[in-house]
Design an enzyme around this catalytic site. Structure first.
Site, PDB file in Angstrom:
ATOM      1  CB  VAL A   1     -17.003  29.759  91.703  1.00  0.00           C
ATOM      2  CG1 VAL A   1     -17.595  28.408  92.088  1.00  0.00           C
ATOM      3  CG2 VAL A   1     -17.811  30.883  92.345  1.00  0.00           C
ATOM      4  CE  LYS A   2      -9.519  32.259  94.421  1.00  0.00           C
ATOM      5  NZ  LYS A   2      -9.774  30.868  94.848  1.00  0.00           N
ATOM      6  NE  ARG A   3     -17.567  30.961  87.484  1.00  0.00           N
ATOM      7  CZ  ARG A   3     -16.732  29.938  87.474  1.00  0.00           C
ATOM      8  NH1 ARG A   3     -15.503  30.100  87.920  1.00  0.00           N
ATOM      9  NH2 ARG A   3     -17.103  28.765  87.030  1.00  0.00           N
TER      10      ARG A   3
END
Length: 309
Positions: A104-106
């Site tokens: 999700v590369k948040r």
């Protein structure tokens, strides 16, 4: 959760993760037609097609692998219907005993980062009850905003016994524009690796931290350095196969115990049926083609590790 991931890797003897990153163009025509017959050529129809595609691949490979890594953007492109398919995919993979790494590369700050962490790894309070949102086992995290963006994830991981993989040196060609810049004589990725090691030292499983790192297979020399910088961090290694990484490139990502890394392949597996090497399976047996691609990947990495470790 890091201990469970390691246990699954040891059980399967396969330090690999299948990236469930479905583009509609990867989905065979017969799967699309069936979904469109039920839902029309709509976002719901597209979401149903990728869900059925995922399900078949998982059914054909779950006994060989320890984990999957769905990339949320491939689902978000279909809006709310796509996110429903993402959630169904996460739940189905967990029902099959697989560890789920939510790609999700948040990364944000304060309450925003905390909300991302709760949504993907934790539980949200609704009146007198709590609910898990997407409920992945791990999530990928962008550290560009510093500790403010990462620590809320670590706090949720402590509560839920889950984990994160922090972006350190990514596999894409332009990653060096920022990540290779020298600061006080060191490339930025190395400084980020040092921070990952620092965060991880405070949050250990039995032998590895639940604060891991993402380091691309396309940069083996940097991987060698980062393995030393982060001895207790598990490394998620994208870039195998379609992006050019091979088993022989990956040995330095592992520790002497044969652990310490898990290698991702996405379209090289899920779109294997479109490759010449697996053409004999045809679109009708795309799941079997994916299984064969998983077996080939496992053999390649095992061979490389046995020759070096």
């Amino acid at each position: 959760m890091i201990d469970r991931l390691i246990s699954k890797i040891q059980e399967t003897k396969a330090p690999i993760v299948v990236g469930l990153d479905p583009m509609l163009s990867y989905v065979p025509e017969q799967v699309q037609k069936k979904a469109f017959a039920e839902y029309g050529e709509t976002l719901a129809g597209a979401a149903e097609a990728i869900w059925q595609f995922n399900k078949e691949i998982v059914d054909k490979t779950y006994d060989l692998i320890p984990a999957v890594k769905p990339q949320i953007a491939m689902y978000e492109q279909f809006g709310i219907e796509g996110l429903k398919a993402y959630k169904k995919t996460v739940d189905y993979c967990k029902s099959k005993g697989l560890v789920v790494i939510g790609d999700v590369k948040r990364g944000d700050i304060g309450s925003t980062s905390a909300a991302y962490a709760v949504g993907h790894l934790g539980k949200v309070q609704v009146g007198s009850r709590t609910y898990a949102g997407f409920d992945e086992d791990f999530a990928t995290v962008n550290p560009y905003l510093g500790s403010d963006g990462v620590k809320p994830f670590i706090e949720v991981c402590k509560q839920e016994k889950k984990g994160i993989f922090v972006l350190v040196k990514t596999s894409n060609p332009s990653s060096g524009e920022f990540q290779d810049r020298l600061i006080d004589g060191k490339p930025l990725y190395e400084l980020v690796g040092e921070k990952v090691a620092q965060w991880g030292a405070e949050h250990m499983g039995a032998s590895y931290s639940y604060v891991g790192a993402v380091v691309g297979a396309t940069y083996p020399e940097q991987g060698k350095t980062l393995r030393k910088v982060m001895p207790k961090a598990f490394i998620l290694v994208p870039g195998y196969g379609a992006q050019g990484g091979k088993g022989k490139d990956l040995v330095h990502f592992f520790n002497e115990d044969g652990l310490g890394a898990i290698v991702n392949s996405s379209r090289g597996i899920i779109a294997a049926w479109k490759q010449e090497a697996y053409a004999k399976y045809g679109a009708e047996h795309f799941g079997e083609a994916s299984r064969a691609a998983v077996e080939a990947m496992i053999a390649d990495i095992r061979s490389a590790l046995e020759g070096e470790l």
